[in-house]
Motif scaffolding. Structure first.
Motif, PDB file in Angstrom:
ATOM      1  N   GLY A  37     -43.133 -21.221 -57.655  1.00 49.28           N
ATOM      2  CA  GLY A  37     -44.461 -20.672 -57.431  1.00 49.28           C
ATOM      3  C   GLY A  37     -44.472 -19.206 -57.035  1.00 49.28           C
ATOM      4  N   ILE A  38     -43.547 -18.417 -57.583  1.00 45.60           N
ATOM      5  CA  ILE A  38     -43.474 -16.999 -57.251  1.00 45.60           C
ATOM      6  C   ILE A  38     -44.348 -16.209 -58.220  1.00 45.60           C
ATOM      7  CG2 ILE A  38     -41.956 -15.019 -56.925  1.00 45.60           C
ATOM      8  CD1 ILE A  38     -41.513 -17.324 -54.947  1.00 45.60           C
ATOM      9  N   ASP A  39     -45.150 -15.297 -57.662  1.00 47.70           N
ATOM     10  CA  ASP A  39     -46.081 -14.522 -58.473  1.00 47.70           C
ATOM     11  C   ASP A  39     -45.521 -13.174 -58.903  1.00 47.70           C
ATOM     12  OD1 ASP A  39     -48.456 -16.339 -58.189  1.00 47.70           O
ATOM     13  OD2 ASP A  39     -48.155 -15.846 -56.074  1.00 47.70           O
ATOM     14  N   ALA A  40     -44.617 -12.593 -58.101  1.00 54.53           N
ATOM     15  CA  ALA A  40     -44.123 -11.247 -58.380  1.00 54.53           C
ATOM     16  C   ALA A  40     -42.762 -11.064 -57.714  1.00 54.53           C
ATOM     17  CB  ALA A  40     -45.119 -10.208 -57.875  1.00 54.53           C
ATOM     18  N   PHE A  41     -42.023 -10.053 -58.172  1.00 56.66           N
ATOM     19  CA  PHE A  41     -40.635  -9.891 -57.732  1.00 56.66           C
ATOM     20  C   PHE A  41     -40.319  -8.456 -57.326  1.00 56.66           C
ATOM     21  CE2 PHE A  41     -40.689 -13.707 -60.174  1.00 56.66           C
ATOM     22  CZ  PHE A  41     -39.728 -14.522 -59.592  1.00 56.66           C
ATOM     23  N   ILE A  42     -39.572  -8.342 -56.232  1.00 54.30           N
ATOM     24  CA  ILE A  42     -38.950  -7.082 -55.826  1.00 54.30           C
ATOM     25  C   ILE A  42     -37.490  -7.154 -56.254  1.00 54.30           C
ATOM     26  CG2 ILE A  42     -38.257  -5.633 -53.887  1.00 54.30           C
ATOM     27  CD1 ILE A  42     -40.702  -6.655 -52.373  1.00 54.30           C
ATOM     28  N   SER A  43     -37.092  -6.273 -57.172  1.00 55.79           N
ATOM     29  CA  SER A  43     -35.721  -6.289 -57.681  1.00 55.79           C
ATOM     30  C   SER A  43     -34.813  -5.386 -56.858  1.00 55.79           C
ATOM     31  CB  SER A  43     -35.696  -5.843 -59.146  1.00 55.79           C
ATOM     32  OG  SER A  43     -36.260  -6.818 -59.982  1.00 55.79           O
ATOM     33  N   ALA A  44     -33.539  -5.771 -56.801  1.00 57.21           N
ATOM     34  CA  ALA A  44     -32.557  -5.051 -55.995  1.00 57.21           C
ATOM     35  C   ALA A  44     -32.220  -3.704 -56.623  1.00 57.21           C
ATOM     36  CB  ALA A  44     -31.297  -5.896 -55.848  1.00 57.21           C
ATOM     37  N   GLY A  45     -32.529  -2.637 -55.917  1.00 55.00           N
ATOM     38  CA  GLY A  45     -32.322  -1.298 -56.453  1.00 55.00           C
ATOM     39  C   GLY A  45     -30.877  -0.945 -56.716  1.00 55.00           C
ATOM     40  N   HIS A  46     -29.953  -1.374 -55.821  1.00 61.44           N
ATOM     41  CA  HIS A  46     -28.550  -0.994 -56.031  1.00 61.44           C
ATOM     42  C   HIS A  46     -27.979  -1.689 -57.265  1.00 61.44           C
ATOM     43  CE1 HIS A  46     -28.435  -4.714 -54.009  1.00 61.44           C
ATOM     44  NE2 HIS A  46     -27.700  -4.418 -52.948  1.00 61.44           N
ATOM     45  N   SER A  47     -28.364  -2.946 -57.494  1.00 60.64           N
ATOM     46  CA  SER A  47     -27.925  -3.645 -58.704  1.00 60.64           C
ATOM     47  C   SER A  47     -28.484  -2.962 -59.952  1.00 60.64           C
ATOM     48  CB  SER A  47     -28.374  -5.108 -58.669  1.00 60.64           C
ATOM     49  OG  SER A  47     -28.186  -5.730 -59.924  1.00 60.64           O
ATOM     50  N   ALA A  48     -29.767  -2.627 -59.918  1.00 60.51           N
ATOM     51  CA  ALA A  48     -30.402  -2.001 -61.074  1.00 60.51           C
ATOM     52  C   ALA A  48     -29.871  -0.598 -61.326  1.00 60.51           C
ATOM     53  CB  ALA A  48     -31.917  -1.970 -60.895  1.00 60.51           C
ATOM     54  N   THR A  49     -29.293   0.031 -60.303  1.00 57.48           N
ATOM     55  CA  THR A  49     -28.639   1.318 -60.519  1.00 57.48           C
ATOM     56  C   THR A  49     -27.517   1.164 -61.544  1.00 57.48           C
ATOM     57  OG1 THR A  49     -29.149   2.046 -58.267  1.00 57.48           O
ATOM     58  CG2 THR A  49     -27.379   3.206 -59.406  1.00 57.48           C
ATOM     59  N   ILE A  50     -26.853   0.015 -61.529  1.00 61.38           N
ATOM     60  CA  ILE A  50     -25.791  -0.274 -62.492  1.00 61.38           C
ATOM     61  C   ILE A  50     -26.369  -0.840 -63.793  1.00 61.38           C
ATOM     62  CG2 ILE A  50     -23.723  -1.648 -62.943  1.00 61.38           C
ATOM     63  CD1 ILE A  50     -23.293   0.483 -60.835  1.00 61.38           C
ATOM     64  N   THR A  51     -27.154  -1.890 -63.689  1.00 57.89           N
ATOM     65  CA  THR A  51     -27.625  -2.602 -64.892  1.00 57.89           C
ATOM     66  C   THR A  51     -28.773  -1.902 -65.592  1.00 57.89           C
ATOM     67  OG1 THR A  51     -29.284  -3.949 -63.720  1.00 57.89           O
ATOM     68  CG2 THR A  51     -27.008  -4.775 -63.768  1.00 57.89           C
ATOM     69  N   GLY A  52     -29.536  -1.106 -64.836  1.00 56.02           N
ATOM     70  CA  GLY A  52     -30.765  -0.558 -65.351  1.00 56.02           C
ATOM     71  C   GLY A  52     -31.873  -1.603 -65.349  1.00 56.02           C
ATOM     72  N   MET A  53     -33.056  -1.184 -65.734  1.00 58.17           N
ATOM     73  CA  MET A  53     -34.199  -2.085 -65.793  1.00 58.17           C
ATOM     74  C   MET A  53     -34.217  -2.904 -67.085  1.00 58.17           C
ATOM     75  SD  MET A  53     -36.922   0.821 -64.486  1.00 58.17           S
ATOM     76  CE  MET A  53     -38.401  -0.155 -64.746  1.00 58.17           C
ATOM     77  N   LYS A  54     -33.550  -2.421 -68.085  1.00 59.04           N
ATOM     78  CA  LYS A  54     -33.626  -2.987 -69.434  1.00 59.04           C
ATOM     79  C   LYS A  54     -33.311  -4.474 -69.515  1.00 59.04           C
ATOM     80  CE  LYS A  54     -31.979  -2.000 -74.124  1.00 59.04           C
ATOM     81  NZ  LYS A  54     -31.094  -1.101 -74.927  1.00 59.04           N
ATOM     82  N   PRO A  55     -32.260  -4.999 -68.818  1.00 60.82           N
ATOM     83  CA  PRO A  55     -31.939  -6.428 -68.960  1.00 60.82           C
ATOM     84  C   PRO A  55     -33.041  -7.364 -68.472  1.00 60.82           C
ATOM     85  CG  PRO A  55     -30.084  -5.233 -68.012  1.00 60.82           C
ATOM     86  CD  PRO A  55     -31.251  -4.309 -67.989  1.00 60.82           C
ATOM     87  N   TYR A  56     -33.965  -6.852 -67.666  1.00 62.97           N
ATOM     88  CA  TYR A  56     -35.040  -7.686 -67.130  1.00 62.97           C
ATOM     89  C   TYR A  56     -36.202  -7.818 -68.111  1.00 62.97           C
ATOM     90  CZ  TYR A  56     -32.671  -7.115 -62.643  1.00 62.97           C
ATOM     91  OH  TYR A  56     -31.744  -7.129 -61.626  1.00 62.97           O
ATOM     92  N   TYR A  57     -36.196  -6.988 -69.141  1.00 62.47           N
ATOM     93  CA  TYR A  57     -37.358  -6.912 -70.022  1.00 62.47           C
ATOM     94  C   TYR A  57     -37.608  -8.220 -70.771  1.00 62.47           C
ATOM     95  CZ  TYR A  57     -40.662  -4.936 -73.395  1.00 62.47           C
ATOM     96  OH  TYR A  57     -41.774  -4.684 -74.155  1.00 62.47           O
ATOM     97  N   GLU A  58     -36.536  -8.881 -71.221  1.00 66.47           N
ATOM     98  CA  GLU A  58     -36.718 -10.128 -71.966  1.00 66.47           C
ATOM     99  C   GLU A  58     -37.375 -11.196 -71.100  1.00 66.47           C
ATOM    100  OE1 GLU A  58     -33.166 -12.694 -72.534  1.00 66.47           O
ATOM    101  OE2 GLU A  58     -32.019 -10.925 -71.906  1.00 66.47           O
ATOM    102  N   TYR A  59     -37.031 -11.235 -69.814  1.00 69.84           N
ATOM    103  CA  TYR A  59     -37.638 -12.216 -68.914  1.00 69.84           C
ATOM    104  C   TYR A  59     -39.095 -11.860 -68.636  1.00 69.84           C
ATOM    105  CZ  TYR A  59     -32.730 -13.318 -68.191  1.00 69.84           C
ATOM    106  OH  TYR A  59     -31.411 -13.641 -68.389  1.00 69.84           O
ATOM    107  N   PHE A  60     -39.351 -10.560 -68.507  1.00 73.21           N
ATOM    108  CA  PHE A  60     -40.731 -10.129 -68.298  1.00 73.21           C
ATOM    109  C   PHE A  60     -41.609 -10.496 -69.492  1.00 73.21           C
ATOM    110  CE2 PHE A  60     -43.982  -6.934 -69.196  1.00 73.21           C
ATOM    111  CZ  PHE A  60     -44.814  -7.143 -68.112  1.00 73.21           C
ATOM    112  N   LEU A  61     -41.096 -10.311 -70.703  1.00 71.08           N
ATOM    113  CA  LEU A  61     -41.881 -10.626 -71.898  1.00 71.08           C
ATOM    114  C   LEU A  61     -42.266 -12.101 -71.936  1.00 71.08           C
ATOM    115  CD1 LEU A  61     -40.104  -8.564 -74.710  1.00 71.08           C
ATOM    116  CD2 LEU A  61     -42.316  -8.104 -73.626  1.00 71.08           C
TER     117      LEU A  61
END
Length: 369
Positions: free
Chosen positions: A182-206
């Motif tokens: 039942g989660i409505d929104a997410f705060i993503s970990a900035g240090h992880s995204a510094t490595i992975t970037g935002m791009k890998p999350y896009y498929e889940y967002f779609l």
């Protein structure tokens, strides 16, 4: 610069904007973060107490020590007791497997050493060539690149790696797609995204259209991220949004990604006490099997979900944000930071450890679902 991110006047102004948006939204909103560092900031600065009644922040599966499978710890313990020098991080040495921790094994005479990074393991193995060394490689995509880099450079023949890294985008993505939490929104970990970037999350967002903000770790960062998420919800315009612009980009650290991709494959990974997550686990490629401890010592392969916690512990539910630490019957009774029974009480990124050190004993969420 640090004063800016902890400025009380600015924080008050953001909180007022959060309250204004929450009143307009009216319905209950559950936001999840997936990082122990975010939990520490949220708890230490009392951010939950500043939020309106209809906005709840839950801690998700972001603590590396908390999610490392018990059977991986068991393997490391067995090798330590068999005479292999096991090196790992301090918190990891205290987390129990199904029977004992590496620290317990050390008390029985095993050579277990605490290090700060993989480079220490390499240096020790070179200095003592007559001993077999094992680096218990735990963590997320933030620490995996350093190990991959050492493997590519070449490590001493007497050093192997028990890899138990987890891939943050896959874990958060699976949670985004869950209909149970039942989660409505997410705060993503900035240090992880510094490595992975935002791009890998896009498929889940779609697939989910759930708002996501990539956040830094100071109190102003977190408050701004909450405001940005509420604004997305209020305007009906969900997106992947970047609050942590001073570190996170769409592409991420491409060189670090290339190093990881040369050394590791992604496979299904088990999150301790929770579930198997698709493409969430790192595995050394076959060309590096000579440094793979699972190959060298004939360790079990595949995924095991063996019983992991003492009777009555609700660690898995804490890790997934289904309950808060005080709802576990062991919390601050038989399970304490001095004598942890479950992994969320071991690490400084563990929710139970953080709540215990801030002496939170009876917190009840205001919009618990």
């Amino acid at each position: 610069m640090l004063k800016y991110y902890r400025n009380p006047t600015l924080a008050k102004a953001i909180v007022e904007k959060i309250n204004d948006l929450a009143k307009k939204i009216q319905e209950d909103i559950a936001i999840m973060h997936v990082c122990g560092s975010h939990e520490w900031t949220i708890t230490h600065y009392g951010i939950r107490s500043l939020l309106p009644d209809n906005v709840q922040i839950r801690a998700g599966p972001g603590c590396p020590v908390c999610i490392t499978p018990a059977t991986d710890i068991d393997d490391a313990v067995k090798l330590a007791l068999d005479g292999v020098v096991v090196v790992t991080y301090g918190d990891m040495s205290r987390s129990k497997g199904t029977k004992m921790s590496l620290q317990d094994a050390k008390a029985l005479g095993a050579d277990v050493r605490v290090i700060y990074g993989v480079q220490d393991a390499v240096a020790m193995a070179r200095k003592e060539p007559n001993k077999e060394f094992l680096f218990f490689a735990v963590g997320m995509d933030t620490t995996a690149p350093a190990t991959a880099f050492e493997v590519l450079k070449g490590v001493p023949r007497n050093l192997s790696f028990l890899v138990s890294y987890r891939y943050t985008p896959s874990i958060q993505g699976s949670v985004m797609e869950s209909n149970v939490l039942g989660i409505d929104a997410f705060i993503s970990a900035g240090h992880s995204a510094t490595i992975t970037g935002m791009k890998p999350y896009y498929e889940y967002f779609l697939r989910t259209k759930k708002p996501v903000v990539f956040s830094g770790f100071e109190p102003i960062d977190v408050l701004l991220s909450i405001y940005m998420l509420l604004r997305q919800i209020y305007e009906g315009k969900p997106m992947l949004e970047n609050e942590y612009t001073r570190a996170v980009t769409w592409e991420g650290n491409v060189k670090a990604q290339e190093v990881m991709e040369r050394v590791f494959d992604l496979e299904d990974g088990y999150v301790r006490g929770v579930a198997i997550f698709p493409k969430a686990g790192f595995r050394l490629k076959d060309e590096f099997k000579e440094v793979d401890a699972r190959e060298r010592y004939g360790l079990r392969k595949g995924i095991s979900t063996k019983d992991e916690y003492v009777a009555g512990a609700r660690c898995g539910e804490v890790v997934m944000g289904l309950i808060d630490p005080p709802e576990c019957p062991l919390y601050m009774k038989t399970c304490t930071p001095e004598d942890p029974k479950g992994s969320p009480m071991v690490s400084q990124e563990g929710t139970c450890w953080i709540w215990a050190h801030h002496k939170i004993l009876n917190y009840v969420p205001r919009c618990k679902r």
